[in-house]
Design a protein around this motif. Structure first.
Motif, PDB file in Angstrom:
ATOM      1  N   TYR A 183      54.346  12.430  75.042  1.00 25.70           N
ATOM      2  CA  TYR A 183      53.497  11.207  75.800  1.00 25.70           C
ATOM      3  C   TYR A 183      51.719  11.676  75.526  1.00 25.70           C
ATOM      4  O   TYR A 183      51.324  12.012  76.687  1.00 25.70           O
ATOM      5  CB  TYR A 183      53.657  11.764  77.308  1.00 25.70           C
ATOM      6  CG  TYR A 183      55.008  11.437  77.759  1.00 25.70           C
ATOM      7  CD1 TYR A 183      54.883  10.314  78.164  1.00 25.70           C
ATOM      8  CD2 TYR A 183      56.202  11.437  77.739  1.00 25.70           C
ATOM      9  CE1 TYR A 183      55.998   8.710  78.884  1.00 25.70           C
ATOM     10  CE2 TYR A 183      57.714  11.037  77.469  1.00 25.70           C
ATOM     11  CZ  TYR A 183      57.469   9.484  78.868  1.00 25.70           C
ATOM     12  OH  TYR A 183      58.653   8.888  78.525  1.00 25.70           O
ATOM     13  N   GLN A 225      49.507   9.806  75.220  1.00 23.93           N
ATOM     14  CA  GLN A 225      49.058   8.686  76.105  1.00 23.93           C
ATOM     15  C   GLN A 225      49.190   8.962  77.348  1.00 23.93           C
ATOM     16  O   GLN A 225      50.568   9.182  77.731  1.00 23.93           O
ATOM     17  CB  GLN A 225      48.894   7.172  75.117  1.00 23.93           C
ATOM     18  CG  GLN A 225      48.676   8.036  74.033  1.00 23.93           C
ATOM     19  CD  GLN A 225      47.663   7.607  73.346  1.00 23.93           C
ATOM     20  OE1 GLN A 225      46.566   6.673  73.569  1.00 23.93           O
ATOM     21  NE2 GLN A 225      47.461   8.244  72.200  1.00 23.93           N
ATOM     22  N   PRO A 226      47.794   7.802  77.839  1.00 24.76           N
ATOM     23  CA  PRO A 226      48.132   8.433  79.164  1.00 24.76           C
ATOM     24  C   PRO A 226      49.709   7.837  79.678  1.00 24.76           C
ATOM     25  O   PRO A 226      49.938   6.650  79.237  1.00 24.76           O
ATOM     26  CB  PRO A 226      46.563   7.292  80.431  1.00 24.76           C
ATOM     27  CG  PRO A 226      45.809   7.867  78.902  1.00 24.76           C
ATOM     28  CD  PRO A 226      46.692   7.923  77.783  1.00 24.76           C
ATOM     29  N   SER A 236      51.960  11.132  85.892  1.00 24.27           N
ATOM     30  CA  SER A 236      51.029  11.829  85.149  1.00 24.27           C
ATOM     31  C   SER A 236      51.732  12.924  83.968  1.00 24.27           C
ATOM     32  O   SER A 236      52.975  12.938  84.275  1.00 24.27           O
ATOM     33  CB  SER A 236      50.043  13.010  86.514  1.00 24.27           C
ATOM     34  OG  SER A 236      51.153  13.680  86.709  1.00 24.27           O
TER      35      SER A 236
END
Length: 270
Positions: free
Chosen positions: A171, A173-174, A185
């Motif tokens: 993860y 990347q956003p 998040s």
């Protein structure tokens, strides 16, 4: 892999003296032992079954590991990236589907819910099977399709058994949100995975991937971590926890069948 290589009298004997096989023949003897992606063998097992000297076996295994044909894990040697790239991944998926198929049908009948079987592929889940009769038509998933892992019970059940560092890498990347209930998040994802582990691996999704739908999933865990997961899907407002024991029974039954050969290998050594 094919059956073990048989040496012809001409290649194995000269003037009545037994000669060791060539390097290629030795490698073939060793690689033929890894019949499935789930196979894990110790150095002693490989040496005994190939009848190669232990030192020779160790040297070849070490070279195969360095070249990514094999991996060395706490459970022994197993197929590596190169071998899996030559069709081993598809063989593994077929073995997983075959082992799970009758149990998925029984789970669907017992719960009257839609059942999924999936594997983890990066930050996504890849659906291998879907069972549920007419009810399956109303669930927006398909065999061969994908979904973001952190939004599904299947994905969270598998992600929970990866290291925090691997989660961070997957993860980088956003994080994508599918619905207003989705994890948004990396910190939130780590907290959720911690909760999954505290529930002994049970992962619950309520409207995180598809609005109004929920699921409860549990991973199939091999010697190196999760190899797949099974979930049941239904109304997100229902008491999904009530079907959790049936999911646990199903995962246990599939695991026993899927990893039977690996257990037999360990028993032989004792």
């Amino acid at each position: 892999m094919t059956s073990a290589l048989r040496l012809s009298p001409r290649s194995s004997e000269v003037e009545g003296q037994a000669l060791p096989p060539s390097m290629m023949e030795r490698v073939t003897l060793i690689m033929d032992l890894f019949e499935r992606p789930q196979t894990h063998l110790t150095l002693e097992t490989v040496s005994r079954r190939t009848q190669l000297p232990r030192s020779t076996t160790h040297r070849i295994l070490d070279q195969l590991v360095r070249l990514d044909w094999l991996r060395h894990t706490v459970a022994g040697y197993t197929l590596g990236r190169r071998a899996l790239g030559l069709g081993g991944r598809e063989i593994g998926h077929s073995a997983l589907r075959a082992a799970a198929a009758p149990h998925l049908l029984e789970l669907a009948v017992r719960t009257r819910m839609v059942v999924h079987l999936a594997v983890l592929d990066g930050p996504e889940v890849y659906y291998l099977d879907k069972v549920g009769g007419r009810a399956a038509v109303d669930i927006p998933s398909r065999v061969g399709g994908r979904a973001v892992a952190h939004c599904t019970g299947l994905g969270k059940a598998m992600l929970a058994w990866l290291s925090p560092e691997e989660i961070d890498a997957r993860y980088a990347q956003p994080i994508e949100c599918r619905t207003r209930h989705s994890i948004g998040s990396l910190d939130q994802l780590h907290r959720e995975l911690g909760m999954v582990r505290r529930r002994n691996g049970l992962a619950i999704d309520r409207g995180e991937c598809f609005p109004d739908l929920g699921c409860v999933g549990l991973a199939l865990r091999g010697p190196d971590g999760p190899v797949g997961a099974i979930s049941v899907v239904g109304d997100g407002r229902s008491s999904l926890e009530l079907v959790a024991p049936v999911v646990v029974d199903t995962v246990r039954a599939v695991s026993e069948e899927l990893f039977e050969s690996a257990r037999q290998d360990r028993v032989i050594l004792h």
